[in-house]
Motif scaffolding. Structure first.
Motif, PDB file in Angstrom:
ATOM      1  N   ALA A 121       0.820  -1.217   0.000  1.00  0.00           N
ATOM      2  CA  ALA A 121       0.000   0.000   0.000  1.00  0.00           C
ATOM      3  C   ALA A 121       0.853   1.267   0.000  1.00  0.00           C
ATOM      4  CB  ALA A 121      -0.939   0.008   1.204  1.00  0.00           C
ATOM      5  N   ARG A 122       2.154   1.132   0.284  1.00  0.00           N
ATOM      6  CA  ARG A 122       3.032   2.313   0.219  1.00  0.00           C
ATOM      7  C   ARG A 122       4.272   1.964  -0.576  1.00  0.00           C
ATOM      8  NH1 ARG A 122       3.320   5.510   4.720  1.00  0.00           N
ATOM      9  NH2 ARG A 122       1.439   6.332   3.822  1.00  0.00           N
ATOM     10  N   PRO A 123       4.142   1.916  -1.922  1.00  0.00           N
ATOM     11  CA  PRO A 123       5.306   1.509  -2.718  1.00  0.00           C
ATOM     12  C   PRO A 123       6.420   2.552  -2.681  1.00  0.00           C
ATOM     13  CG  PRO A 123       3.394   1.972  -4.129  1.00  0.00           C
ATOM     14  CD  PRO A 123       2.945   2.148  -2.731  1.00  0.00           C
ATOM     15  N   GLU A 124       6.070   3.824  -2.578  1.00  0.00           N
ATOM     16  CA  GLU A 124       7.111   4.855  -2.583  1.00  0.00           C
ATOM     17  C   GLU A 124       7.230   5.467  -1.186  1.00  0.00           C
ATOM     18  OE1 GLU A 124       8.929   8.053  -5.646  1.00  0.00           O
ATOM     19  OE2 GLU A 124       7.060   7.025  -6.088  1.00  0.00           O
ATOM     20  N   GLN A 125       8.431   5.465  -0.633  1.00  0.00           N
ATOM     21  CA  GLN A 125       8.650   5.946   0.736  1.00  0.00           C
ATOM     22  C   GLN A 125       8.857   7.459   0.753  1.00  0.00           C
ATOM     23  OE1 GLN A 125       8.284   3.806   3.240  1.00  0.00           O
ATOM     24  NE2 GLN A 125       7.861   2.314   1.636  1.00  0.00           N
ATOM     25  N   TYR A 126       8.680   8.048   1.934  1.00  0.00           N
ATOM     26  CA  TYR A 126       8.986   9.469   2.112  1.00  0.00           C
ATOM     27  C   TYR A 126      10.496   9.661   2.189  1.00  0.00           C
ATOM     28  CZ  TYR A 126       4.055  10.053   3.152  1.00  0.00           C
ATOM     29  OH  TYR A 126       2.696  10.065   3.063  1.00  0.00           O
ATOM     30  N   GLN A 127      10.952  10.821   1.709  1.00  0.00           N
ATOM     31  CA  GLN A 127      12.380  11.133   1.756  1.00  0.00           C
ATOM     32  C   GLN A 127      12.764  11.667   3.127  1.00  0.00           C
ATOM     33  OE1 GLN A 127      14.477  11.101  -1.265  1.00  0.00           O
ATOM     34  NE2 GLN A 127      12.777   9.940  -2.117  1.00  0.00           N
ATOM     35  N   ALA A 128      11.872  12.469   3.729  1.00  0.00           N
ATOM     36  CA  ALA A 128      12.154  12.986   5.066  1.00  0.00           C
ATOM     37  C   ALA A 128      12.167  11.802   6.007  1.00  0.00           C
ATOM     38  CB  ALA A 128      11.085  13.986   5.477  1.00  0.00           C
ATOM     39  N   VAL A 154      11.753  10.652   9.088  1.00  0.00           N
ATOM     40  CA  VAL A 154      11.282  10.795  10.472  1.00  0.00           C
ATOM     41  C   VAL A 154      10.319   9.646  10.748  1.00  0.00           C
ATOM     42  CG1 VAL A 154      11.524  13.300  10.604  1.00  0.00           C
ATOM     43  CG2 VAL A 154       9.392  12.330   9.773  1.00  0.00           C
ATOM     44  N   PRO A 199       7.045   7.684  11.897  1.00  0.00           N
ATOM     45  CA  PRO A 199       5.649   8.099  11.832  1.00  0.00           C
ATOM     46  C   PRO A 199       5.212   8.729  13.146  1.00  0.00           C
ATOM     47  CG  PRO A 199       5.898   5.855  11.031  1.00  0.00           C
ATOM     48  CD  PRO A 199       7.230   6.266  11.586  1.00  0.00           C
ATOM     49  N   LYS A 200       4.507   9.819  13.030  1.00  0.00           N
ATOM     50  CA  LYS A 200       4.119  10.628  14.183  1.00  0.00           C
ATOM     51  C   LYS A 200       3.447   9.795  15.286  1.00  0.00           C
ATOM     52  CE  LYS A 200       2.976  14.745  15.984  1.00  0.00           C
ATOM     53  NZ  LYS A 200       3.983  15.325  16.855  1.00  0.00           N
ATOM     54  N   GLU A 203       6.609  16.990   0.558  1.00  0.00           N
ATOM     55  CA  GLU A 203       6.361  15.818  -0.291  1.00  0.00           C
ATOM     56  C   GLU A 203       4.862  15.589  -0.450  1.00  0.00           C
ATOM     57  OE1 GLU A 203       9.184  12.407   0.716  1.00  0.00           O
ATOM     58  OE2 GLU A 203       9.304  13.645   2.511  1.00  0.00           O
ATOM     59  N   ARG A 258       1.731   9.858   0.191  1.00  0.00           N
ATOM     60  CA  ARG A 258       2.198   8.664  -0.512  1.00  0.00           C
ATOM     61  C   ARG A 258       1.355   7.452  -0.143  1.00  0.00           C
ATOM     62  NH1 ARG A 258       5.763  10.052  -4.180  1.00  0.00           N
ATOM     63  NH2 ARG A 258       7.587  11.248  -3.534  1.00  0.00           N
ATOM     64  N   LYS A 271      -0.373   3.787  -2.489  1.00  0.00           N
ATOM     65  CA  LYS A 271      -0.678   3.233  -3.803  1.00  0.00           C
ATOM     66  C   LYS A 271      -2.072   3.662  -4.277  1.00  0.00           C
ATOM     67  CE  LYS A 271      -1.066  -1.241  -5.906  1.00  0.00           C
ATOM     68  NZ  LYS A 271      -1.895  -2.086  -5.035  1.00  0.00           N
ATOM     69  N   ALA A 287      -0.029   9.444   6.829  1.00  0.00           N
ATOM     70  CA  ALA A 287       0.799   9.301   8.030  1.00  0.00           C
ATOM     71  C   ALA A 287       1.023   7.851   8.396  1.00  0.00           C
ATOM     72  CB  ALA A 287       0.136  10.015   9.206  1.00  0.00           C
ATOM     73  N   ALA A 303      -0.206   2.850   5.233  1.00  0.00           N
ATOM     74  CA  ALA A 303      -1.104   3.550   4.319  1.00  0.00           C
ATOM     75  C   ALA A 303      -2.534   3.026   4.470  1.00  0.00           C
ATOM     76  CB  ALA A 303      -0.627   3.437   2.872  1.00  0.00           C
ATOM     77  N   GLY A 333      -6.954  -1.010  -2.201  1.00  0.00           N
ATOM     78  CA  GLY A 333      -5.560  -1.359  -1.921  1.00  0.00           C
ATOM     79  C   GLY A 333      -4.930  -0.629  -0.748  1.00  0.00           C
ATOM     80  N   SER A 375      -0.689   6.956  14.577  1.00  0.00           N
ATOM     81  CA  SER A 375      -0.186   8.093  13.796  1.00  0.00           C
ATOM     82  C   SER A 375      -1.326   8.866  13.149  1.00  0.00           C
ATOM     83  CB  SER A 375       0.729   7.614  12.672  1.00  0.00           C
ATOM     84  OG  SER A 375       1.856   6.997  13.180  1.00  0.00           O
TER      85      SER A 375
END
Ligand code: HEM
Ligand code: FES
Lengths: 259, 258
Positions: free
Chosen positions: A88-95, A97, A99-100, B100, B103, B105, B168, B172, B210, B219
């Motif tokens: 569900a999250r193929p692309e990660q964050y660059q920052a 940190v 997760p809050k 950013e 993020r 899918k 967050a 996801a 998905g 979070s």
């Protein structure tokens, strides 16, 4: 069948499976701990208990298979959910940190779970299957007999097993991870099953943490007490009677003399 | 004040993207974050560069259109506030700020910081409604509603569907959003007729899109501009469990009184 398929296919269905199997394993962990704490009584107590557990295969094996099923369900649904979550999250964050507000325990459930699983395999080889090669003591635990009854000496086995410091350390690390796993997992179990609201949320969160810490202290007390010297003399005596060819017959002979 | 922005630039879904650095012109600390982007964009346009694409509409925290993950946190540094109500006074002169897109899918990128959040609309269409009779307006307060339910329903109805919960969550997961929508209707008498059909349809649509699932990290509620509580996720889980145990309604056969 349709219902089972529906449960398995849905995300929430798999969360229910995780929660229910986790609840079963949590109860086992408590029961196992209470049984193990008999280590702090005289050696005969835990030996009698061990004999009692093993004496009825008709109960022992269904219980073992039940536990295996729970572990299987827990792991299979965990793997499936983790794979879906990753996808569900193929692309990660660059920052970079965290997760809050997500606790470390909550972010490392898969990792702590995997290490606990490998611990269980080791633990079974160590104390249940009693594979001599994994206990690093040079003693075959299968050959430790209680002088009075001639039965297996579990007390001496625990002392021998934990007198190897690195084995004890591995136990302590695994129990520590079990503590973080349960501290988050038990609270999450209530959430997944929908058994939580704003009145109960704080109690569930605190209760889970307190239970996890008590479980840690309870399990940790055993290897720690062995490292501090508990049962050393007793185990030496039992161990000195060990010799692959004569141990069993010698004890039986001794018993014969007594009579 | 001046800040350095590191902004995700991506021409379209199929082109590779990257973080690009921009030095802002002189800013007022009382500008909102979006006004700051406007100023930077004007500057970029004057230099003949492509302005940064970002989502916005009401700019007063009620529509749920603005997004952005600012220094790793959706909607910026504050609690209970959307990006459009985040002000530059929350940053220091000379700060470097990483910006950013959300993020996930199910939120495919459109351009730069803009993502497609229609997955949320499809979840709403699946069950986020009640059936009402048309005709004369009914009397107000004709149906008694317990005050605590009305309050809880209002808390859930605060959700503006921005998608920060998804952005967050380490998985996801959209469960905070879906649970808010399920709860705000499910808590009211008017929402009862479709209650179990609704939760089933919305959760199944959420799965089909998905999204990941909840591991109770918290979070989502920490970043939610409307501070929706994860207690609603427990409520949704409970309703869904009841719904699948109830099973599908009995099939209706033809014939009967006619
Ligand atoms: C100080 C910590 C522990 C001690 C001293 C201990 C001791 C034992 C002993 C002596 C046995 C073998 C019983 C027998 O066959 O006679 C056993 C079995 C087992 N233990 Fe532990 N244990 C500890 C921690 C744990 C933990 C943390 C877990 C779970 C995560 C666990 C899971 C098991 C399982 C699954 C079995 C197999 C039960 C069966 O026979 O089917 N143990 N343990
Ligand atoms: S632009 Fe409408 S909520 Fe931010």
């Amino acid at each position: 069948m349709n219902l089972l398929l529906q449960i398995w296919r849905s995300s929430l269905g798999k969360k229910y499976i995780m929660a229910l199997s986790g609840a079963g394993l949590f109860l086992f962990v408590i029961g196992h701990l209470v049984g193990n704490l008999q280590f702090f009584l005289e050696p005969a107590a835990i030996n009698r208990y061990g004999h009692f557990l093993k004496s009825t295969p008709e109960v022992l094996w269904p219980a073992r298979l039940g536990l295996l099923a729970l572990i299987g369900l827990h792991i299979v649904s965990a793997l499936r959910l983790t794979a879906e979550n990753k996808a569900a999250r193929p692309e990660q964050y660059q920052a970079k940190v965290a997760p809050k507000d997500a606790s470390l325990a909550s972010r490392t459930m898969a990792m702590s779970g995997a290490i606990i699983a490998s611990f269980i395999v080791y633990h079974l080889l160590h104390f249940t299957v009693q594979t001599p090669q994994v206990n690093f003591t040079g003693t075959d635990f299968d050959q430790l007999y209680e002088p009075n009854s001639g039965g297996a000496d579990i007390y001496a086995m625990i002392v021998c097993g934990f007198s190897v410091w690195y084995v004890s350390l591995f136990y302590l690390i695994s129990i520590g991870l079990l503590c973080t796993h349960l501290g988050h997992g038990v609270a999450a179990m209530f959430q997944s099953l929908g058994l939580r609201n704003h009145t109960w949320a704080p109690r569930i969160a605190t209760g889970a943490r307190v239970a996890a810490i008590l479980i840690f202290l309870g399990y940790a007390s055993i290897p720690v007490s062995v490292l501090l010297g508990r049962g050393k003399e007793y185990a030496k005596r039992i161990q000195s009677g060990v010799s692959p060819d004569k141990a069993g017959s010698a004890i039986k002979a001794a018993k014969g003399v007594e009579k | 004040m001046k800040v350095t922005l590191k902004v995700w630039r991506q021409k379209d879904r199929n082109s590779p993207g990257e973080l690009k650095s921009y030095q802002s012109p002189e800013l007022s600390p009382n500008m909102s974050f979006l006004e700051m982007l406007d100023v930077v964009n004007e500057h970029l346009a004057n230099q003949g560069e492509d302005p940064i694409a970002f989502d916005h509409d009401c700019r007063e925290g009620i529509c749920g259109t603005c997004s952005l993950v600012i220094d790793g946190k959706p909607h910026g540094p504050h609690k209970g506030i959307a990006t459009c109500q985040t002000y530059m006074r929350s940053f220091k002169d000379g700060d470097e700020i990483v910006v950013e897109p959300f993020r996930a899918k199910p939120f495919p990128l459109i351009k730069d910081l803009v993502v497609d959040r229609k997955a949320f609309d499809r979840i709403q269409h699946a069950g986020g409604f009640i059936s009402v009779r048309t005709g004369a307006a009914p009397d107000a307060n004709a149906i008694p509603v317990p005050k605590e339910n009305a309050d809880l329903a209002m808390d859930a109805a605060q959700c503006i569907g921005c998608g920060a919960c998804v952005a967050a969550c380490k998985n996801a997961s959209a469960m905070l959003f879906v649970s808010a929508k399920v709860s705000h209707l499910g808590l009211m008498p008017q929402g009862q007729p479709e209650r179990y059909r609704r939760v089933k349809a919305m959760v199944n649509q959420m799965d089909a899109e998905g999204f990941g699932s909840c591991t109770v990290t918290g979070s989502c509620e920490a970043v939610c501009p409307k501070e929706i509580s994860i207690d609603f996720i427990a409520r949704m889980n409970r309703d869904y469990l009841v719904a699948i145990l109830k099973g599908d309604p009995k099939a209706v056969r033809g014939g009967g009184a006619g």
